[in-house]
Write a protein that holds these residues in place. Structure first.
Motif, PDB file in Angstrom:
ATOM      1  N   ALA A 251     -60.243 -37.909  32.793  1.00  0.00           N
ATOM      2  CA  ALA A 251     -60.512 -37.644  31.298  1.00  0.00           C
ATOM      3  C   ALA A 251     -62.069 -37.665  31.093  1.00  0.00           C
ATOM      4  O   ALA A 251     -62.679 -36.811  30.383  1.00  0.00           O
TER       5      ALA A 251
ATOM      6  N   LEU B 179     -68.129 -32.898  31.642  1.00  0.00           N
ATOM      7  CA  LEU B 179     -68.286 -31.502  32.133  1.00  0.00           C
ATOM      8  C   LEU B 179     -68.003 -30.184  31.268  1.00  0.00           C
ATOM      9  O   LEU B 179     -68.417 -29.248  31.511  1.00  0.00           O
ATOM     10  N   GLY B 180     -66.753 -30.731  30.523  1.00  0.00           N
ATOM     11  CA  GLY B 180     -66.366 -29.692  29.736  1.00  0.00           C
ATOM     12  C   GLY B 180     -67.108 -29.685  28.310  1.00  0.00           C
ATOM     13  O   GLY B 180     -66.751 -29.172  27.241  1.00  0.00           O
ATOM     14  N   SER B 181     -68.236 -30.467  28.200  1.00  0.00           N
ATOM     15  CA  SER B 181     -68.822 -30.659  26.866  1.00  0.00           C
ATOM     16  C   SER B 181     -69.909 -29.232  26.693  1.00  0.00           C
ATOM     17  O   SER B 181     -70.128 -28.601  27.594  1.00  0.00           O
TER      18      SER B 181
ATOM     19  N   ALA C 177     -63.751 -34.795  32.883  1.00  0.00           N
ATOM     20  CA  ALA C 177     -63.298 -33.647  31.930  1.00  0.00           C
ATOM     21  C   ALA C 177     -63.967 -33.379  30.788  1.00  0.00           C
ATOM     22  O   ALA C 177     -64.618 -32.338  30.492  1.00  0.00           O
ATOM     23  N   MET C 178     -64.094 -34.493  30.151  1.00  0.00           N
ATOM     24  CA  MET C 178     -64.810 -34.299  28.837  1.00  0.00           C
ATOM     25  C   MET C 178     -66.332 -34.023  28.921  1.00  0.00           C
ATOM     26  O   MET C 178     -67.044 -33.414  28.448  1.00  0.00           O
TER      27      MET C 178
ATOM     28  N   VAL D 299     -59.696 -27.779  36.005  1.00  0.00           N
ATOM     29  CA  VAL D 299     -60.788 -27.902  35.151  1.00  0.00           C
ATOM     30  C   VAL D 299     -62.286 -27.694  35.679  1.00  0.00           C
ATOM     31  O   VAL D 299     -63.211 -27.295  35.099  1.00  0.00           O
TER      32      VAL D 299
END
Lengths: 177, 321
Positions: B307, B313-315, B310-311, B49
């Motif tokens: 978690a 940087l994946g927002s 990931a949340m 990710v």
């Protein structure tokens, strides 16, 4: 036999999933690759897992079903973000040297399958991966195709289909809001 | 402050404190952590990710386990990690911090994990961070240590699966504990039936009841029927001051012994954020005993930090690049 569905307009009935599963199961059972060793079956969350459960039951496979959530392997992660309802992947056996049967509901761009194969290889090196798909709707962006296919379906541009389930399993058009 | 850590769509942009977050977001962190746990058991202990992203660990205050788990977490997400030991300089805080941030941003870091002795340091960085740059608070002063609180919530969730029937006691130096502050907010947001603070008056903040807790000065009373006991580290440097008598007396009044643990429910779990002072706040036989989940907390810290990274940087906040 692969069944070629005629071009479907929105009001035409979509393929009947239990019938597709029946055909897929018998074709899986007759694959030479699985003549001596039963496949290890893996379903992709969510629709692929429902289909895999049904196929696993029909084929009376002894080894438990694996499940894969490819959210952390998506190639559009940095664009659309993390799936808020990601589920744990769980492969209850080692994949090294084994013949895997990867199951998903709808094959479209091929990106989900690429992500799933990447994830499977992080568990080990399988002897082979066979891809079983209920519906191929065309529109591929990667060189990926199904080994076992329920049916092909022409979906007009801008339209979406999805599998609803788990009970009953049926294909439906996605309404645009 | 509340909106600083959220994108317009409600997703996490920075992770600075538990305050201002919605329960659903805390639940999402717990569920995402549960999905990432299995990565540690695979042949390749990485998911892609954060491939191509750079995470900078910026620790203005010493830390071993927090920094190490952040580092491993980032690596398991395939990020490149750079550890920077930043000596706290005596120059004026605002200017030097801002300079540090801008200098490191110029090296194209995507995320900063920050620990600082000043409360509000992470929020200061977040206020000045360029678009697409994310800040995680790894502990700021006495204010907050939100990833520690979330790993504790994940640990409780794994053992108890829900919060609304739980009695949770937090014991010890609550006044100086950023961990306790974050835990109290998280426990209340997740709907914990009862949060108890057990401490002498001198180690409690003013008006602790305003935090939505029940206060006990008598440990035996406070532990009765608890499902979870969280022990806090007694910071020995405070014991020289007016806050406390000697360590022996503290242990007699507020140390967790096997005998005291029997006052709680038989399936009560014992937690401690570490590092522990054995024989000061917790007896070795309890720390190493069957009800202790202290080492499990460390492993859970990995999954939770993965978690949150990931949340964040994946927002949605970095689209269009």
């Amino acid at each position: 036999m692969i069944r070629f569905c005629p071009e479907n307009a929105l009001n035409n009935p979509l393929p009947h999933i239990p019938t597709l599963l029946e055909e897929m199961a018998s074709r899986i059972a007759s694959l030479p690759r699985f003549a001596h060793t039963a496949p290890l079956m893996v379903g992709i969350q969510t629709g692929g897992l429902w289909l895999a459960e049904a196929l696993h039951h029909r084929l009376a496979l002894k080894e438990p079903l694996g499940k894969l959530d490819i959210s952390f392997y998506r190639d559009d992660f940095s664009r659309i973000g993390l799936n808020p309802s990601v589920q744990p992947s769980h492969l209850p056996w080692t994949v090294d040297g084994r013949h895997l049967l990867l199951v998903d509901d709808i094959l479209y761009t091929g990106r989900t399958i690429r992500a799933a194969m990447n994830e499977l290889f992080d568990y080990g090196r399988p002897a082979s991966i066979t891809l079983a798909i209920a519906v191929d709707r065309g529109g591929r962006e990667l060189p990926i195709q199904a080994d076992i296919l329920g049916c092909r379906l022409e979906v007009p541009a801008g339209q979406q289909i999805k599998l609803s389930g788990p009970e009953p399993l049926r294909l439906e058009w996605v309404a645009h809001g | 402050m509340d909106n600083l850590q959220l994108n317009p769509d409600g997703s996490l942009r920075h992770f600075l404190s538990i305050e201002g977050l919605k329960p659903a977001l805390l639940e999402q962190i717990i569920e995402t952590a549960a999905s990432l746990e299995q990565v540690a058991e695979r042949a390749v202990k990485k998911v892609p990710v954060l491939r191509g992203k750079t995470v900078m660990n910026l620790f203005f205050e010493p830390s071993t386990r927090t920094r190490t788990t952040f580092e491993i977490a980032a690596q398991r997400l395939s990020a490149d990690v750079i550890n920077l030991d930043v000596q706290t300089s005596s120059t004026t805080k605002g200017e030097s911090l801002l300079d540090t941030l801008k200098t490191l941003e110029a090296m194209h870091a995507d995320m900063f994990v920050i620990r600082h002795r000043e409360s509000g340091a992470a929020a200061f960085f977040a206020q000045h961070a360029a678009p697409g740059v994310h800040i995680l608070n790894a502990g700021d002063g006495w204010h907050a240590h939100p990833t520690q609180a979330m790993l504790d919530m994940f640990t409780i969730w794994k053992h108890k699966s829900r919060f609304d029937r739980l009695k949770v006691a937090i014991v010890g130096d609550i006044l100086h504990s950023r961990v306790a502050r974050s835990q109290i907010h998280a426990l209340n947001l997740l709907g914990t039936m009862e949060v108890r603070l057990i401490a002498p008056q001198t180690l409690l903040p003013e008006q602790p009841e305003s935090l939505g807790v029940h206060v006990y000065h008598d440990m035996d009373q406070g532990l009765r029927d608890c499902d979870v006991i969280i022990m806090l580290r007694l910071q020995k440097e405070r014991m020289q001051g007016a806050h406390l008598p000697g360590g022996d007396e503290y242990f007699r009044c507020y140390g967790l012994t096997e005998e005291r643990l029997r006052l709680a429910r038989p399936d009560c779990i014992v937690m401690h954020p570490g590092p522990m002072n054995r024989g000061v706040e917790i007896a070795s036989s309890v720390a190493d005993g069957p009800q202790s989940v202290i080492l499990e907390q460390v492993s859970n810290g990995l999954a939770v930090r993965m978690a949150i990274m990931a949340m964040v940087l994946g927002s949605g906040g970095e689209s269009g690049a």
